[in-house]
Write a protein that holds these residues in place. Sequence first.
Motif, PDB file in Angstrom:
ATOM      1  N   ALA A   2      22.825 -17.990 -66.474  1.00  0.00           N
ATOM      2  CA  ALA A   2      21.379 -17.732 -66.495  1.00  0.00           C
ATOM      3  C   ALA A   2      20.889 -17.596 -67.932  1.00  0.00           C
ATOM      4  CB  ALA A   2      21.049 -16.482 -65.685  1.00  0.00           C
ATOM      5  N   GLN A   3      21.677 -16.979 -68.785  1.00  0.00           N
ATOM      6  CA  GLN A   3      21.299 -16.849 -70.192  1.00  0.00           C
ATOM      7  C   GLN A   3      21.246 -18.204 -70.882  1.00  0.00           C
ATOM      8  OE1 GLN A   3      24.279 -13.916 -71.372  1.00  0.00           O
ATOM      9  NE2 GLN A   3      22.589 -12.558 -71.954  1.00  0.00           N
ATOM     10  N   GLU A   4      22.190 -19.073 -70.551  1.00  0.00           N
ATOM     11  CA  GLU A   4      22.198 -20.406 -71.145  1.00  0.00           C
ATOM     12  C   GLU A   4      20.934 -21.173 -70.780  1.00  0.00           C
ATOM     13  OE1 GLU A   4      25.762 -22.231 -69.725  1.00  0.00           O
ATOM     14  OE2 GLU A   4      27.059 -20.913 -70.900  1.00  0.00           O
ATOM     15  N   GLY A   5      20.408 -20.926 -69.578  1.00  0.00           N
ATOM     16  CA  GLY A   5      19.215 -21.622 -69.117  1.00  0.00           C
ATOM     17  C   GLY A   5      17.924 -21.038 -69.637  1.00  0.00           C
ATOM     18  N   ASP A   6      17.963 -19.848 -70.250  1.00  0.00           N
ATOM     19  CA  ASP A   6      16.747 -19.210 -70.751  1.00  0.00           C
ATOM     20  C   ASP A   6      17.085 -18.400 -71.998  1.00  0.00           C
ATOM     21  OD1 ASP A   6      14.434 -17.820 -71.299  1.00  0.00           O
ATOM     22  OD2 ASP A   6      14.086 -17.224 -69.229  1.00  0.00           O
ATOM     23  N   PRO A   7      16.846 -18.954 -73.178  1.00  0.00           N
ATOM     24  CA  PRO A   7      17.176 -18.261 -74.425  1.00  0.00           C
ATOM     25  C   PRO A   7      16.518 -16.886 -74.570  1.00  0.00           C
ATOM     26  CG  PRO A   7      16.590 -20.545 -74.859  1.00  0.00           C
ATOM     27  CD  PRO A   7      16.296 -20.280 -73.408  1.00  0.00           C
ATOM     28  N   ALA A   8      15.418 -16.644 -73.876  1.00  0.00           N
ATOM     29  CA  ALA A   8      14.763 -15.331 -73.945  1.00  0.00           C
ATOM     30  C   ALA A   8      15.663 -14.226 -73.393  1.00  0.00           C
ATOM     31  CB  ALA A   8      13.445 -15.364 -73.187  1.00  0.00           C
ATOM     32  N   ASP A  24      25.508 -14.588 -57.481  1.00  0.00           N
ATOM     33  CA  ASP A  24      24.898 -15.906 -57.628  1.00  0.00           C
ATOM     34  C   ASP A  24      23.795 -15.911 -58.685  1.00  0.00           C
ATOM     35  OD1 ASP A  24      22.587 -14.777 -56.429  1.00  0.00           O
ATOM     36  OD2 ASP A  24      23.076 -15.581 -54.457  1.00  0.00           O
ATOM     37  N   GLY A  25      23.235 -17.073 -58.904  1.00  0.00           N
ATOM     38  CA  GLY A  25      22.218 -17.263 -59.922  1.00  0.00           C
ATOM     39  C   GLY A  25      20.940 -16.483 -59.686  1.00  0.00           C
ATOM     40  N   ASP A  26      20.526 -16.347 -58.441  1.00  0.00           N
ATOM     41  CA  ASP A  26      19.297 -15.590 -58.149  1.00  0.00           C
ATOM     42  C   ASP A  26      19.459 -14.126 -58.537  1.00  0.00           C
ATOM     43  OD1 ASP A  26      18.011 -17.856 -57.184  1.00  0.00           O
ATOM     44  OD2 ASP A  26      18.481 -17.406 -55.085  1.00  0.00           O
ATOM     45  N   ALA A  27      20.579 -13.542 -58.159  1.00  0.00           N
ATOM     46  CA  ALA A  27      20.842 -12.143 -58.512  1.00  0.00           C
ATOM     47  C   ALA A  27      20.958 -11.995 -60.019  1.00  0.00           C
ATOM     48  CB  ALA A  27      22.109 -11.654 -57.826  1.00  0.00           C
ATOM     49  N   ALA A  28      21.659 -12.927 -60.659  1.00  0.00           N
ATOM     50  CA  ALA A  28      21.843 -12.866 -62.105  1.00  0.00           C
ATOM     51  C   ALA A  28      20.498 -12.894 -62.822  1.00  0.00           C
ATOM     52  CB  ALA A  28      22.727 -14.023 -62.565  1.00  0.00           C
ATOM     53  N   ARG A  29      19.623 -13.765 -62.403  1.00  0.00           N
ATOM     54  CA  ARG A  29      18.310 -13.870 -63.042  1.00  0.00           C
ATOM     55  C   ARG A  29      17.511 -12.577 -62.858  1.00  0.00           C
ATOM     56  NH1 ARG A  29      15.237 -17.302 -66.442  1.00  0.00           N
ATOM     57  NH2 ARG A  29      13.415 -15.980 -66.707  1.00  0.00           N
ATOM     58  N   ALA A  30      17.526 -12.012 -61.658  1.00  0.00           N
ATOM     59  CA  ALA A  30      16.791 -10.772 -61.410  1.00  0.00           C
ATOM     60  C   ALA A  30      17.352  -9.626 -62.261  1.00  0.00           C
ATOM     61  CB  ALA A  30      16.853 -10.417 -59.924  1.00  0.00           C
ATOM     62  N   TYR A  43      15.222  -7.797 -65.238  1.00  0.00           N
ATOM     63  CA  TYR A  43      15.029  -6.348 -65.259  1.00  0.00           C
ATOM     64  C   TYR A  43      15.585  -5.751 -66.551  1.00  0.00           C
ATOM     65  CZ  TYR A  43      14.861  -1.468 -64.245  1.00  0.00           C
ATOM     66  OH  TYR A  43      14.582  -0.129 -64.338  1.00  0.00           O
ATOM     67  N   ALA A  44      16.772  -6.193 -66.962  1.00  0.00           N
ATOM     68  CA  ALA A  44      17.385  -5.660 -68.187  1.00  0.00           C
ATOM     69  C   ALA A  44      16.505  -5.921 -69.411  1.00  0.00           C
ATOM     70  CB  ALA A  44      18.776  -6.257 -68.375  1.00  0.00           C
ATOM     71  N   ALA A  45      15.854  -7.072 -69.463  1.00  0.00           N
ATOM     72  CA  ALA A  45      14.953  -7.374 -70.578  1.00  0.00           C
ATOM     73  C   ALA A  45      13.732  -6.449 -70.553  1.00  0.00           C
ATOM     74  CB  ALA A  45      14.525  -8.836 -70.528  1.00  0.00           C
ATOM     75  N   LEU A  46      13.173  -6.203 -69.379  1.00  0.00           N
ATOM     76  CA  LEU A  46      12.048  -5.267 -69.256  1.00  0.00           C
ATOM     77  C   LEU A  46      12.488  -3.856 -69.641  1.00  0.00           C
ATOM     78  CD1 LEU A  46      10.595  -6.522 -65.858  1.00  0.00           C
ATOM     79  CD2 LEU A  46       9.481  -6.705 -68.103  1.00  0.00           C
ATOM     80  N   HIS A  47      13.668  -3.478 -69.199  1.00  0.00           N
ATOM     81  CA  HIS A  47      14.246  -2.170 -69.508  1.00  0.00           C
ATOM     82  C   HIS A  47      14.386  -2.007 -71.015  1.00  0.00           C
ATOM     83  CE1 HIS A  47      17.916   0.309 -70.215  1.00  0.00           C
ATOM     84  NE2 HIS A  47      17.324   1.114 -69.337  1.00  0.00           N
ATOM     85  N   PRO A  98      11.595  -7.155 -60.849  1.00  0.00           N
ATOM     86  CA  PRO A  98      11.852  -8.394 -60.117  1.00  0.00           C
ATOM     87  C   PRO A  98      12.259  -8.061 -58.679  1.00  0.00           C
ATOM     88  CG  PRO A  98      13.025  -8.369 -62.213  1.00  0.00           C
ATOM     89  CD  PRO A  98      12.477  -6.993 -62.005  1.00  0.00           C
ATOM     90  N   ALA A  99      11.807  -8.847 -57.728  1.00  0.00           N
ATOM     91  CA  ALA A  99      12.115  -8.580 -56.316  1.00  0.00           C
ATOM     92  C   ALA A  99      13.619  -8.478 -56.084  1.00  0.00           C
ATOM     93  CB  ALA A  99      11.509  -9.670 -55.435  1.00  0.00           C
ATOM     94  N   GLY A 100      14.401  -9.228 -56.837  1.00  0.00           N
ATOM     95  CA  GLY A 100      15.840  -9.271 -56.633  1.00  0.00           C
ATOM     96  C   GLY A 100      16.597  -8.009 -56.988  1.00  0.00           C
ATOM     97  N   VAL A 101      15.955  -7.031 -57.661  1.00  0.00           N
ATOM     98  CA  VAL A 101      16.640  -5.768 -57.948  1.00  0.00           C
ATOM     99  C   VAL A 101      16.184  -4.629 -57.030  1.00  0.00           C
ATOM    100  CG1 VAL A 101      17.099  -6.371 -60.360  1.00  0.00           C
ATOM    101  CG2 VAL A 101      15.083  -4.980 -59.802  1.00  0.00           C
ATOM    102  N   LYS A 102      15.081  -4.840 -56.343  1.00  0.00           N
ATOM    103  CA  LYS A 102      14.576  -3.786 -55.462  1.00  0.00           C
ATOM    104  C   LYS A 102      15.584  -3.509 -54.347  1.00  0.00           C
ATOM    105  CE  LYS A 102       9.750  -4.687 -56.491  1.00  0.00           C
ATOM    106  NZ  LYS A 102       8.454  -5.164 -56.004  1.00  0.00           N
ATOM    107  N   GLY A 103      15.878  -2.245 -54.139  1.00  0.00           N
ATOM    108  CA  GLY A 103      16.843  -1.846 -53.117  1.00  0.00           C
ATOM    109  C   GLY A 103      18.288  -1.852 -53.601  1.00  0.00           C
TER     110      GLY A 103
END
Length: 135
Positions: free
Chosen positions: A43-49, A88-94, A98-102, A116-121
């Motif tokens: 996921a990091q490779e796909g988004d340098p941010a 998986d990739g969806d969880a990794a991205r979420a 979140y870590a970037a916002l944190h 992100p919806a993927g970290v809720k719960g």
Amino acid sequence: MLRAVDQGPCVVVCSTCRVSADAREDDEGRRGGALLADALRRAQEGDPALAEVGVEEMPCLFACQRHCVVQIRAPGRIGYVLGDFAPDGDAARAILDYAALHAASEHGQVPYRQWPAGVKGHFITRTPPEGFVVA
């Protein structure tokens, strides 16, 4: 026993976590934590941010009743332990979003509406930064 790592924002992945509540490993014998760490790096490779958030692996975060557990931390900020992710990739991205916002937050508290919806719960616990407690 301890290995020094960069002190910046980081996702620490339990490399020995189960793949799911029902399975220890995938069909190829890989643990869920190792698969999730790989997904985070892809996921990091796909988004340098997202590259400003480190990804580290550590065997066993002692949350063995859960699977695919991570710790999100940054200097001077409240830390969080999250789990029960699919590796998986969806969880990794979420997780990375979140870590970037944190990391960008003042004290590690991200408003719920920004999560992100993927970290809720998935939150298990929060930990105070070294030298502080939450008032």
